[in-house]
Design a protein around this motif. Sequence first.
Motif, short mmCIF file in Angstrom:
data_model
loop_
_atom_site.label_atom_id
_atom_site.label_comp_id
_atom_site.label_asym_id
_atom_site.label_seq_id
_atom_site.Cartn_x
_atom_site.Cartn_y
_atom_site.Cartn_z
N UNK A 145 0.78 -0.70 -0.71
CA UNK A 145 0.00 -0.25 0.04
C UNK A 145 0.88 1.44 -0.08
N UNK A 146 1.97 1.50 0.83
CA UNK A 146 2.69 2.30 0.86
C UNK A 146 3.50 3.04 -0.23
N UNK A 147 4.25 1.88 -1.58
CA UNK A 147 4.28 2.19 -2.65
C UNK A 147 3.24 3.09 -3.38
N UNK A 148 1.32 2.23 -4.13
CA UNK A 148 1.39 2.73 -4.40
C UNK A 148 0.69 3.92 -3.97
N UNK A 149 0.82 4.65 -2.63
CA UNK A 149 0.20 5.74 -1.43
C UNK A 149 1.36 6.97 -2.55
N UNK A 150 2.21 6.67 -2.17
CA UNK A 150 3.84 7.20 -2.70
C UNK A 150 3.68 7.29 -4.16
N UNK A 151 3.20 6.63 -5.09
CA UNK A 151 2.78 7.33 -6.24
C UNK A 151 2.04 8.03 -6.67
N UNK A 152 1.00 7.58 -6.08
CA UNK A 152 0.17 8.70 -5.70
C UNK A 152 -0.09 10.14 -5.76
N UNK A 153 0.98 10.16 -4.48
CA UNK A 153 1.08 11.38 -3.82
C UNK A 153 1.95 12.64 -4.81
N UNK A 154 3.48 12.01 -5.29
CA UNK A 154 3.63 11.74 -6.76
C UNK A 154 3.17 12.61 -7.60
N UNK A 155 2.62 11.92 -8.49
CA UNK A 155 0.71 12.32 -9.33
C UNK A 155 0.51 13.23 -8.88
N UNK A 156 0.27 13.60 -7.42
CA UNK A 156 -0.73 14.62 -7.32
C UNK A 156 0.10 16.12 -7.09
N UNK A 157 1.46 15.77 -6.85
CA UNK A 157 2.57 17.15 -6.67
C UNK A 157 2.75 17.20 -8.23
N UNK A 158 2.78 16.64 -9.21
CA UNK A 158 2.55 16.89 -10.96
C UNK A 158 1.43 17.85 -11.16
N UNK A 159 0.28 17.22 -10.74
CA UNK A 159 -0.82 17.98 -10.37
C UNK A 159 -1.33 19.55 -10.56
N UNK A 160 -0.22 20.05 -8.72
CA UNK A 160 -0.33 20.57 -8.08
C UNK A 160 0.95 21.74 -9.18
N UNK A 161 1.76 21.38 -9.51
CA UNK A 161 2.22 22.32 -10.48
C UNK A 161 1.86 22.50 -11.80
#
Length: 289
Positions: free
Chosen positions: A226-242
């Motif tokens: 789950x932590x791998x999936x959550x990390x990838x999701x958080x990374x994509x969220x950062x890209x979206x915000x940028x």
Amino acid sequence: ELSVAKALLLGDRNEMPFELLNSFKGAGAMHILAISGLHVGIIHLIFMFLTRPLILMRNGRIIRVISILFGLWGYALLTGMAVSAIRSVSMFTLFTLGQAMNRKISLLSNLVNSAFVLLILNPMFLFDVGFQLSYSALTGIAVGAILLERKKRREKPVSKIQKYFLGLILVSCSAQLGVMPLSLYYFKQFSGLFLISSILLLPALGITLIFGYSVLGASVIFNPPAFVQKTFQAWLNLINRTIEWVGSIDALILKGVYFPFSFWFLMSLSLFLLTMGFLKRKSILIYAS
């Protein structure tokens, strides 16, 4: 995040929210949502790594090349045979075959060869906007790479960080100059934010693709933690915000530009003459431009 992951890894933009898609357009970052040479390059490296043991076998090199080509075209099929994917895969096919025959082919030659093969297979690609934009951008990058190589020979060596960012800026500007006439003609707009989005996102894109393809490949065999999936999701969220932040700077986005076919023709001709002037070192062509 899931919709952006599908767009980045497989070129499927159907599920992306309209507002986020507009942010990518405004930021001049739509090219990272299309399957590009970077995507296929990473896939190529993965298959090169996986097929390395085949070299030890009898006729292993031939089997390795065939396996890599099957893998590349399998990936193109997975992405729905998008024009950008076909273009990138065809270029890497020629590159792989050239390597197998110990022949060095320049990016510009590779580009012309792949376009020639694709147009023989389907002449209607010539009228496809994606095909035109892909090859215009890559032609700009190829010319920029040639000019950068010449500049390196004349100047003192610089640090790796300076070299990286200078290369990034040159590639971004070269690609945008290549697509500028088509962008103005088809979309009646041009984003002046491309340099900001390129400096911020292109380094992150490589990490995203390696991370994403690893998670995708692992999920075929087992369910990633789950932590791998959550990390990838958080990374994509950062890209979206940028992207949303960059795309919100409306002052640098030209919209509703009057740009008829005659303007497109003259601008393309001018850029062609300017390019040839620098490549051939003939000032008359630059003055003509």
